[in-house]
Write an enzyme that holds these catalytic residues in place. Structure first.
Site, PDB file in Angstrom:
ATOM      1  N   HIS A 356       0.801  -1.236   0.000  1.00 56.05           N
ATOM      2  CA  HIS A 356       0.000   0.000   0.000  1.00 56.05           C
ATOM      3  C   HIS A 356       0.830   1.280   0.000  1.00 56.05           C
ATOM      4  CE1 HIS A 356      -3.940  -1.935   0.938  1.00 56.05           C
ATOM      5  NE2 HIS A 356      -3.143  -2.849   1.464  1.00 56.05           N
ATOM      6  N   LYS A 544      -9.058  13.609   5.014  1.00 57.96           N
ATOM      7  CA  LYS A 544      -8.169  12.438   4.965  1.00 57.96           C
ATOM      8  C   LYS A 544      -7.166  12.596   6.081  1.00 57.96           C
ATOM      9  CE  LYS A 544      -7.122  13.715   0.644  1.00 57.96           C
ATOM     10  NZ  LYS A 544      -7.405  12.473  -0.051  1.00 57.96           N
ATOM     11  N   ARG A 545      -6.305  11.568   6.296  1.00 56.80           N
ATOM     12  CA  ARG A 545      -5.247  11.730   7.294  1.00 56.80           C
ATOM     13  C   ARG A 545      -4.444  12.998   6.984  1.00 56.80           C
ATOM     14  NH1 ARG A 545      -4.070   7.428  10.831  1.00 56.80           N
ATOM     15  NH2 ARG A 545      -2.492   8.849  11.643  1.00 56.80           N
ATOM     16  N   LYS A 550       0.191  14.537   1.619  1.00 55.85           N
ATOM     17  CA  LYS A 550      -1.174  14.780   1.131  1.00 55.85           C
ATOM     18  C   LYS A 550      -1.422  16.283   0.893  1.00 55.85           C
ATOM     19  CE  LYS A 550      -3.043  10.675   3.480  1.00 55.85           C
ATOM     20  NZ  LYS A 550      -3.636   9.780   2.459  1.00 55.85           N
ATOM     21  N   THR A 652      -8.809   6.405  -1.779  1.00 57.09           N
ATOM     22  CA  THR A 652     -10.129   5.805  -1.984  1.00 57.09           C
ATOM     23  C   THR A 652     -11.232   6.831  -1.767  1.00 57.09           C
ATOM     24  OG1 THR A 652      -9.846   4.896   0.237  1.00 57.09           O
ATOM     25  CG2 THR A 652      -9.659   3.351  -1.590  1.00 57.09           C
ATOM     26  N   LYS A 656     -15.054   7.846  -3.595  1.00 56.76           N
ATOM     27  CA  LYS A 656     -16.319   8.102  -2.875  1.00 56.76           C
ATOM     28  C   LYS A 656     -16.923   9.431  -3.311  1.00 56.76           C
ATOM     29  CE  LYS A 656     -14.298   5.479   0.845  1.00 56.76           C
ATOM     30  NZ  LYS A 656     -13.357   5.569   1.989  1.00 56.76           N
TER      31      LYS A 656
HETATM   32  C1  26Q Z   1       3.088   0.147  10.468  1.00 56.82           C
HETATM   33  C2  26Q Z   1       4.008  -0.181  11.456  1.00 56.82           C
HETATM   34  C3  26Q Z   1       3.865   0.289  12.745  1.00 56.82           C
HETATM   35  C4  26Q Z   1       2.746   1.063  13.059  1.00 56.82           C
HETATM   36  C5  26Q Z   1       1.831   1.382  12.079  1.00 56.82           C
HETATM   37  C6  26Q Z   1       1.996   0.940  10.778  1.00 56.82           C
HETATM   38  C7  26Q Z   1       1.032   1.308   9.733  1.00 56.82           C
HETATM   39  C8  26Q Z   1      -0.328   1.416  10.023  1.00 56.82           C
HETATM   40  C9  26Q Z   1      -1.233   1.793   9.050  1.00 56.82           C
HETATM   41  C10 26Q Z   1       1.439   1.574   8.452  1.00 56.82           C
HETATM   42  C11 26Q Z   1       0.533   1.942   7.475  1.00 56.82           C
HETATM   43  C12 26Q Z   1      -0.810   2.068   7.762  1.00 56.82           C
HETATM   44  C13 26Q Z   1      -1.816   2.485   6.787  1.00 56.82           C
HETATM   45  C14 26Q Z   1      -1.561   2.762   5.528  1.00 56.82           C
HETATM   46  C15 26Q Z   1      -2.601   3.199   4.592  1.00 56.82           C
HETATM   47  O1  26Q Z   1      -3.732   3.435   4.992  1.00 56.82           O
HETATM   48  N1  26Q Z   1      -2.282   3.324   3.314  1.00 56.82           N
HETATM   49  C16 26Q Z   1      -3.255   3.729   2.330  1.00 56.82           C
HETATM   50  O2  26Q Z   1      -3.876   2.558   1.814  1.00 56.82           O
HETATM   51  C17 26Q Z   1      -4.969   2.882   0.967  1.00 56.82           C
HETATM   52  C18 26Q Z   1      -5.638   1.595   0.555  1.00 56.82           C
HETATM   53  O3  26Q Z   1      -4.847   0.913  -0.362  1.00 56.82           O
HETATM   54  C19 26Q Z   1      -4.501   3.695  -0.236  1.00 56.82           C
HETATM   55  O4  26Q Z   1      -5.629   4.089  -0.958  1.00 56.82           O
HETATM   56  C20 26Q Z   1      -3.734   4.933   0.229  1.00 56.82           C
HETATM   57  O5  26Q Z   1      -3.178   5.595  -0.883  1.00 56.82           O
HETATM   58  C21 26Q Z   1      -2.626   4.518   1.196  1.00 56.82           C
HETATM   59  O6  26Q Z   1      -1.978   5.669   1.715  1.00 56.82           O
END
Ligand code: 26Q
Length: 812
Positions: A356, A544-545, A550, A652, A656
């Site tokens: 991702h 978004k985050r 972003k 995503t 929407k």
């Molecule tokens: C990893 C290690 C330690 C702590 C946290 C994490 C961690 C947690 C959540 C790393 C990444 C995430 C989330 C990532 C994320 O949401 N990525 C998004 O995924 C979407 C679905 O594919 C994409 O549409 C977005 O572009 C992407 O940023």
């Protein structure tokens, strides 16, 4: 199908209410009424759930397990009623009893067990798998505290724990009898028995993993799949009264606390990796419990374990569940006596992996020492996988040590989880075409060259049932009345709406629906923020985050510039706009937190300034979550998708917004590219630096933000206002943002894209002026959004990766 009518429902509801509350409905609170309804709906689901599982067991079709650290489900009541096909009956029956269904639905706490896109994607996938009657289940962690609640205090983010289980959870069923034991720490004793190596894990600490099952109801098809979330509990024989008896109370409590910590909190970081021991524990905890329970299930239903790879597929959502690979190997080898080669072949056939992100700072790498101490046997297996892989590489790339080291799983004292995931799976996919191409060309080029057939694209999608039918019922009704309701089962049929894009009557209805949705959102904004917004203004939305890549900063700079321009020239000819923001920052990400403060400070200043506040207003809505997104998106006119090209894997929310008839202003990043390809350049506004420019700057340098700013009075005015006291008496308040843009050379090309963004916004104004043209664009966006339904995505996963079949019909 469920056979209920208004009368039977009323009777069931009354009985349920009395049974669980011990009083009459008339005496109950609204929350009591919600609980009774949820509980009744769960009863309705229970029989279908049992039947579905029976069918799955009987027909022996492949079962898919989607392993994810996050499932961001949001609320379940509305969607479950919709999918059961009884929402209208319930609504009318409840109306008849003087109870408002919408009001009850809003009392449900969001199930917020995810950070953002990745977690919400998992939730949309569960909905699509059930609705397509694909035997597919989720496996994750039942965090006691979900993603934190955000409060804005003195313009800044404050994190408050999300105690979402405080009033119980009607949707889950605890399955104590299906608990599994997960082992941490200890040592591995290696014995030689009858010429075979035996690995004996000893002196470990045991943790009990207890599953809670949540029903995932398919759309009007009698299918109920399962989301199984694991909770960590002390083992009663360890949390032992003998320890109490020996007076070692403190030790017993320490054990209990350390166990419960495993499923206590969701890590609130996205796109940034920190190697925390507890996070590694969480990963092994749910992966081991999940795999043990799958294998137990198949063994007890007489499946030959040597054919397991024909019966199951396990998908890992990013690298977070990668330990599924060595855990499967451990069980095959140590517990099932299968030799390495067969174990490896099956593991490879079973596992598939989605990436991702391309951002280096997000990649998971665990320090060997930490890993080895926590998971000694798993470490040995990872070492062996690495050793065999490097030998293979050595055959192909004789003596090219640099390359072999680059590709190895363990190097420089770290275990590279993405490498382990690629080597251990039969499929690696990106989440949008551009993202997959960048993975192949750049980040994973060595692996792509080595395993060209493993790599593939699966562009993300969203559940159109939640994000259109359920959250924007008026628009759904307009679609039904123009093109019929086939789009519910076949979302690409929405393309038939294109015929109506120039129909004046349809345009007027679209405008009316948007207006009503905006009025509803304006009421919410007034209730939550105390700000009155003009529903005739354009609702310009970025939700978004909060993250540097972003580029909420780009949006802010543009608003600051517009503010200056308006003060200088109050009669400036612009379309009045309401700028709406929402989003959470990781608690330790200071710059992102400063960005939130900047937005709120801008809002305070602009909204109070009578010279401009008839034309522009700024709103930051606190505590962004699924249910807030459902309220905002149907009311948006303009969707801001302005990440630095190459950085957003897919996005995503872009899909929407489009599905809800907003026009997009975007960089050619992630899935924006495919949205543009769908609607054509006339129906989206594109701006900004291209992929090649970005990659070229990163490779060859040559970008200098200071240089651009110093020769440009307009840009300089805006940038300086970050530190000259315009927005804060404390001139250092936004210094981090300033430094990022100026001193540290603007990693995300905000300065570079500033004017092209202004131009694009001007174009948006021009387009909006022509109402009919604007509505036509909205209609075309809606018509072309069907391809971004997660039903399409899931069909591609099922046929292209998992080799799974649906229960009832073929995947056409
Ligand atoms: C990893 C290690 C330690 C702590 C946290 C994490 C961690 C947690 C959540 C790393 C990444 C995430 C989330 C990532 C994320 O949401 N990525 C998004 O995924 C979407 C679905 O594919 C994409 O549409 C977005 O572009 C992407 O940023």
């Amino acid at each position: 199908m469920l056979h209920i009518n208004k009368e039977t429902f009323k009777k069931d509801y009354r009985e349920k209410f009395i049974a669980i509350h011990g009083k009459d409905i008339e005496e109950g609170t609204d929350y009591n009424k919600y609980e009774a309804l949820g509980s009744l709906v769960r009863d309705y689901v229970a029989k279908m759930w049992i039947d579905t599982n029976k069918k799955y067991n009987q027909n022996g079709k492949k079962q898919v397990y989607y392993f994810s650290m996050e499932f961001l489900l949001g609320r379940l009541l509305g969607n479950t009623l919709l999918n059961l096909g009884i929402r209208n009956i319930c609504k009318e029956a409840l109306d008849g009893m003087g109870i408002n269904l919408n009001k009850l639905e809003e009392l449900e706490e969001d199930q917020g067990l995810g950070n953002g896109g990745l977690g919400r994607l998992a939730a949309c996938f569960l909905d699509s798998m059930a609705s397509l009657s694909i035997p597919g289940h989720g496996c994750g962690i039942r965090y006691k505290y979900g993603f934190f609640n955000q409060k804005i205090i003195n313009d800044s983010q404050v994190e408050v724990p999300d105690n979402w289980l405080k009033n119980g959870n009607v949707w889950e069923i605890k399955k104590s009898d299906k608990a599994r034991v997960v082992k941490f720490g200890g040592e591995v004793k290696v014995d030689y028995i009858y010429g075979y190596l035996r690995f004996n894990h000893i002196n470990y600490e045991e943790v009990l993993a207890v599953p809670y099952d949540i029903p995932i109801v398919g759309y009007k098809n009698n299918v109920v799949n399962t989301l199984r979330l694991w909770s960590a509990e002390p083992l009663s024989n360890e949390f032992d009264f003998s320890l109490f008896n020996r007076g070692d109370f403190r030790k017993a409590m320490e054990y209990k606390d350390s166990v419960e910590a495993i499923s206590k909190i969701l890590y609130p970081d996205d796109s940034f990796y920190e190697g925390k021991l507890l996070r590694l524990k969480q990963q092994y905890f749910f992966v081991s419990a999940g795999i043990q329970s799958i294998i137990y299930h198949f063994k007890s239903s007489q499946v030959n374990i040597n054919e397991l790879d024909e019966k199951i597929a396990i998908h890992i959502n990013d690298t977070h569940p990668t330990l599924a690979i060595p855990e499967l190997m451990r069980i095959f080898i140590d517990e099932e006596d299968i030799g390495w080669d067969n174990a490896w072949r099956m593991t490879n056939n079973i596992i598939s992996y989605t990436n991702h992100t391309i951002m280096a700072e997000a990649l998971e790498r665990w320090p060997v020492d930490m890993f080895k101490t926590l998971l000694p046997r798993i470490f040995m297996i990872v070492e062996e996988i690495d050793k065999r892989f490097c030998e293979e590489l050595q055959n192909k790339y004789y003596n090219q040590w640099d390359k072999i080291k680059r590709m190895s799983i363990i190097n420089d004292g770290y275990i590279n989880m993405a490498h382990l995931a690629i080597v251990g799976s039969h499929s690696v996919n990106g989440v949008a075409k551009l993202h997959t191409e960048i993975l192949k060309k750049q980040n994973m080029a060595d692996f792509y060259y080595y395993y060209p057939n493993r790599f593939n694209n699966k562009t993300n999608g969203i559940s159109h049932r939640r994000w259109l039918i359920s959250s924007n019922p008026k628009l759904a009704l307009l679609l039904k009345s123009t093109i019929g309701d086939s789009f519910i089962a076949h979302p690409t049929d929405m393309i038939n709406f294109e015929k109506f894009a120039e129909d004046k009557n349809v345009q007027a209805q679209l405008e009316k629906i948007k207006f009503e949705n905006k009025r509803k959102l304006a009421d919410l904004i007034y209730r939550t923020n105390g700000i009155e917004v003009d529903i005739n203004s354009m609702f310009d939305v970025q939700i978004k985050r909060i993250h540097a890549y972003k580029r909420q900063t780009l949006n802010c700079l543009r608003i600051m510039d517009l503010y200056d321009e308006l003060v200088e020239n109050p009669s400036l000819d612009i379309i009045p706009r309401t700028f709406i923001f929402a989003g959470k920052s990781a608690p330790g990400y200071y710059m992102a937190k400063d960005m939130i403060t900047l937005i709120n400070v801008l809002a305070d200043k602009i909204n109070r300034d009578d010279r401009v506040n008839k034309k522009i207003k700024v709103v930051f809505m606190e505590n962004y979550r699924v249910s807030l997104a459902e309220a905002i998106i149907p009311a948006a006119d303009l969707s801001e998708q302005i990440s630095t090209t190459t950085k957003e894997a897919s996005g995503t929310s872009n899909m929407k917004f489009m599905m809800n008839g907003a026009v997009t202003i975007a960089t050619l990043d992630g899935a924006n590219v495919e949205i543009r390809d769908e609607v054509g350049n006339d129906n989206i506004v594109i701006f900004g630096i291209t992929e090649n420019e970005v990659l070229n700057y990163y490779k060859n340098g040559g970008y200098n933000s200071q240089q651009i700013i110093s020769g440009d009075t307009r840009l300089k005015r805006v940038i300086d206002s970050l530190i000259d006291g315009t927005y804060s008496k404390d001139k250092n308040r936004f210094k981090s943002i300033y430094d990022n843009l100026v001193t540290y050379n603007d990693e995300f090309f905000v300065i570079k894209d500033f004017y092209s963004y202004l131009e694009a916004q001007k174009k948006v104004d021009e387009l909006y002026k022509d109402k009919s043209k604007w509505q036509k664009m909205c209609a075309i966006n809606i018509a072309h959004s069907g391809i971004f339904s997660s039903d399409r995505t899931i069909k591609e996963y099922a046929t292209g990766i998992w080799g799974s079949k649906c229960l009832y019909k073929n995947l056409e």
